[in-house]
Write a protein that holds these residues in place. Structure first.
Motif, mmCIF file in Angstrom:
data_model
loop_
_atom_site.group_PDB
_atom_site.id
_atom_site.type_symbol
_atom_site.label_atom_id
_atom_site.label_comp_id
_atom_site.label_asym_id
_atom_site.label_seq_id
_atom_site.Cartn_x
_atom_site.Cartn_y
_atom_site.Cartn_z
ATOM 1 N N UNK A 28 -7.799 3.777 4.664
ATOM 2 C CA UNK A 28 -7.943 3.045 5.969
ATOM 3 C C UNK A 28 -6.830 2.081 5.987
ATOM 4 N N UNK A 29 -5.824 2.052 6.917
ATOM 5 C CA UNK A 29 -4.687 1.309 7.100
ATOM 6 C C UNK A 29 -4.873 0.653 8.230
ATOM 7 N N UNK A 36 7.210 -3.235 10.055
ATOM 8 C CA UNK A 36 7.289 -3.808 8.861
ATOM 9 C C UNK A 36 5.900 -3.952 8.268
ATOM 10 N N UNK A 37 4.889 -4.509 8.989
ATOM 11 C CA UNK A 37 3.737 -4.790 8.822
ATOM 12 C C UNK A 37 2.970 -3.493 8.508
ATOM 13 N N UNK A 38 3.095 -2.596 9.471
ATOM 14 C CA UNK A 38 2.259 -1.442 9.531
ATOM 15 C C UNK A 38 2.743 -0.622 7.870
ATOM 16 N N UNK A 39 4.124 -0.577 7.651
ATOM 17 C CA UNK A 39 4.549 0.086 6.573
ATOM 18 C C UNK A 39 4.073 -0.646 5.231
ATOM 19 N N UNK A 40 3.938 -1.760 5.492
ATOM 20 C CA UNK A 40 3.354 -2.654 4.088
ATOM 21 C C UNK A 40 1.893 -2.275 4.085
ATOM 22 N N UNK A 45 -1.764 -0.122 -2.213
ATOM 23 C CA UNK A 45 -1.769 -1.522 -2.947
ATOM 24 C C UNK A 45 -0.256 -1.890 -3.456
ATOM 25 N N UNK A 46 0.843 -1.062 -3.328
ATOM 26 C CA UNK A 46 2.084 -1.340 -3.660
ATOM 27 C C UNK A 46 2.608 -2.631 -3.193
ATOM 28 N N UNK A 62 12.595 0.191 1.864
ATOM 29 C CA UNK A 62 11.374 -0.428 1.579
ATOM 30 C C UNK A 62 11.703 -0.845 -0.050
ATOM 31 N N UNK A 63 11.773 -2.189 -0.335
ATOM 32 C CA UNK A 63 12.298 -2.672 -1.601
ATOM 33 C C UNK A 63 10.871 -3.166 -2.276
ATOM 34 N N UNK A 64 10.544 -2.584 -3.576
ATOM 35 C CA UNK A 64 9.481 -2.888 -4.200
ATOM 36 C C UNK A 64 9.943 -3.365 -5.823
ATOM 37 N N UNK A 65 9.016 -4.326 -6.314
ATOM 38 C CA UNK A 65 9.396 -4.593 -7.641
ATOM 39 C C UNK A 65 9.290 -3.336 -8.498
ATOM 40 N N UNK A 66 10.107 -3.559 -9.501
ATOM 41 C CA UNK A 66 10.308 -2.423 -10.314
ATOM 42 C C UNK A 66 9.000 -1.694 -10.901
ATOM 43 N N UNK A 67 7.829 -2.674 -11.327
ATOM 44 C CA UNK A 67 6.604 -2.038 -11.700
ATOM 45 C C UNK A 67 5.663 -1.389 -10.712
#
Length: 173
Positions: A28-29, A36-40, A45-46, A62-67
């Motif tokens: 459920x999104x 930007x908010x929609x893609x987040x 849960x990333x 989209x930039x995410x932390x390595x982990x």
């Protein structure tokens, strides 16, 4: 709570829907007018560090932390594909390490231009010219206004940036 309303008391609505779909997973999104908010929300849960939007090409980096990279991409890229279909945007998910390496490489490419010293490279970077490729696409008038160089200096920078690009990387008019 819109998510609670969709899921139902103790997940009863979502459970009934999953049963009808033979146990298929359901996300459920929450909707947002902000891409930007929609893609987040779609990649949850990333954890998302930053989203760079390219309106012209209807794409996002989209930039995410390595982990969080494997969570954001999902098994065989499924999370990214579904988020892309949901939002209608082309998505490129990269790690912070790769993003920072790209920024450093772009900054170095600016520093390699003749007449570009560190202060000028920093100013170009602040104004959104992150590499020689970005600079090669600039308009001389914009450089004159944004960084305070003469029109001849601006044209010279643009020409040198364009000539530094590999033949297959030259911008198309």
């Amino acid at each position: 709570d819109c998510i609670g309303a969709c899921a139902g008391g103790r997940g009863s609505r979502i459970r009934a829907t999953r049963n009808e779909l033979n146990g298929e997973q359901i996300d459920i999104v929450p909707w947002s007018d902000s891409p930007e908010i929609l893609i987040t929300n779609a990649l949850a849960p990333a954890e998302i560090s930053r989203v760079i939007i390219d309106e012209v090409n209807h794409a996002m980096e989209v930039v995410v932390p390595d982990d969080s990279l494997s969570i954001a991409i999902g098994k065989q890229g499924q999370n990214v594909r579904l988020a892309s279909r949901l939002t209608g945007w082309h998505l490129d998910v990269i790690s912070e390490t790769r993003y920072n390496e790209g920024l450093q490489s772009g900054f170095q490419s600016l520093m390699n231009l003749s007449g570009v010293h560190e202060a000028l490279a920093n100013l170009l970077f602040e104004k959104g010219y992150f590499s020689t490729e970005d600079l090669s696409k600039a308009a001389a008038e914009d450089l004159v206004q944004e960084i305070g160089v003469t029109e001849d200096e601006a044209r010279s920078l643009i020409e040198e940036a364009a000539s530094d690009l590999e033949p297959n990387e030259k911008p198309q008019d």
